[in-house]
Structures are given as C-alpha cells and as structure tokens.
Design an enzyme around this catalytic site. Sequence first.
Site, PDB file in Angstrom:
ATOM      1  N   ASP A  92     -45.847  31.001  32.835  1.00 58.20           N
ATOM      2  CA  ASP A  92     -45.619  29.629  33.402  1.00 58.20           C
ATOM      3  C   ASP A  92     -45.265  28.845  32.292  1.00 58.20           C
ATOM      4  O   ASP A  92     -46.191  27.967  31.838  1.00 58.20           O
ATOM      5  CB  ASP A  92     -46.691  29.128  34.612  1.00 58.20           C
ATOM      6  CG  ASP A  92     -46.238  27.676  35.069  1.00 58.20           C
ATOM      7  OD1 ASP A  92     -47.152  27.441  35.707  1.00 58.20           O
ATOM      8  OD2 ASP A  92     -45.213  27.360  35.028  1.00 58.20           O
ATOM      9  N   CYS A 102     -40.702  24.646  35.621  1.00 61.32           N
ATOM     10  CA  CYS A 102     -40.344  23.791  36.723  1.00 61.32           C
ATOM     11  C   CYS A 102     -39.113  22.684  36.284  1.00 61.32           C
ATOM     12  O   CYS A 102     -39.215  21.659  36.375  1.00 61.32           O
ATOM     13  CB  CYS A 102     -41.689  22.929  36.876  1.00 61.32           C
ATOM     14  SG  CYS A 102     -42.482  21.769  35.475  1.00 61.32           S
TER      15      CYS A 102
END
Length: 181
Positions: A10, A63
């Site tokens: 991530d 993101c």
Amino acid sequence: PDCFDLVVVDAPCSGEGMYRKNDLAISEWSPENVTMCAARQREILDNTARTVAPGGYLLYSTCTYSTEENEEMVAYILEKYPEFRLVPCAEEVATHTADGVGDLTLCRRFYPHLCRGEGQFVALLKRDDGDCFGNLVAKSRRIDGYIINVCSLHSLIDSHPCIITVCCELVRLYAILCFVC
C-alpha cells in the site's frame, strides 16, 4: 528473498484519492510530489518484488489517480521483473471498478462514482515460477489491528484455493482483499 506467498504494498502516494476527505491532501499535491512519490514507489517495489515466493502474489495499491504512480509502476515491475504478470480480479470487483489506463486493463481503478470510498488503484501480479500455496492451510495475520484470516484454500486466482475473511470497515482494505478472492 523469495519467502512470502502474498506481499501487499500500500504505497505512500500523492493522495489524490483523499481530496474529499482531507484538505491537507490538496495543499500538499504538486507535480514534484508526484515525481518524488513515484521514485519512492519504485524503490519500495524493487525491495518487495524480491521477497515474493515463486508462485506468489504482489498486490500493489495507492490512493491516487496518478498514472505515474499507478500504471507506470505496474509497467515498471512487468519490465524489470519478467517473472511477474498481471492477474484478473474477481467479476464482483470488476463490475464496481474501472479498467486501468492504456494496455494495463487488468489493473483496477476505484472511483467514487462507481463504488463506496474515495479513489484507489489496485494491481495484482503473480510471480509465475512456482506454486506457493501448496502447504498453506490456516493462518491469521494482524495488520494494523485488523485480523485477516486465511481460512482455507479454495479458488484464489488461477484456481488456487483461498477464502479471505476480513473484520474491518476500511473500504480500501476490503477492496484489496476482495481483489484476490
């Protein structure tokens, strides 16, 4: 090296997917920040790609909407590490996401108008030189306070068995885990 069945990256990113939730994300964005994040992501991917076991998976997520930090990172891995290939996601995920940009349509883009959440990007890559799931039976892992339980081996990508149960409300983590089921 070569020791993990599943590596989840991530990656720290420029955060364009966080604009609606966090005003600071807007003020911190710049083309220079995108370039800095992409360089950091390449370094992280170089370090983590080596740790994926033969037959294992590398799940890359951000993101941000930035192609420099998303599809270009996936293209980088595919070029530098030819033993990796992109793997398609579950149909349930595909119906609520958009294809990746360009030739990397197996990557998934999570847009707020298509699914709950802000904006994410996910790509699942498989290392094609072996089988890592032969002896995985039941393992639980705690990640940031959330328990991820690999209960049994039944139907992970490419017919590898797997059921992943997640006890959390984070849409991002849920989306990542659904991607591999």
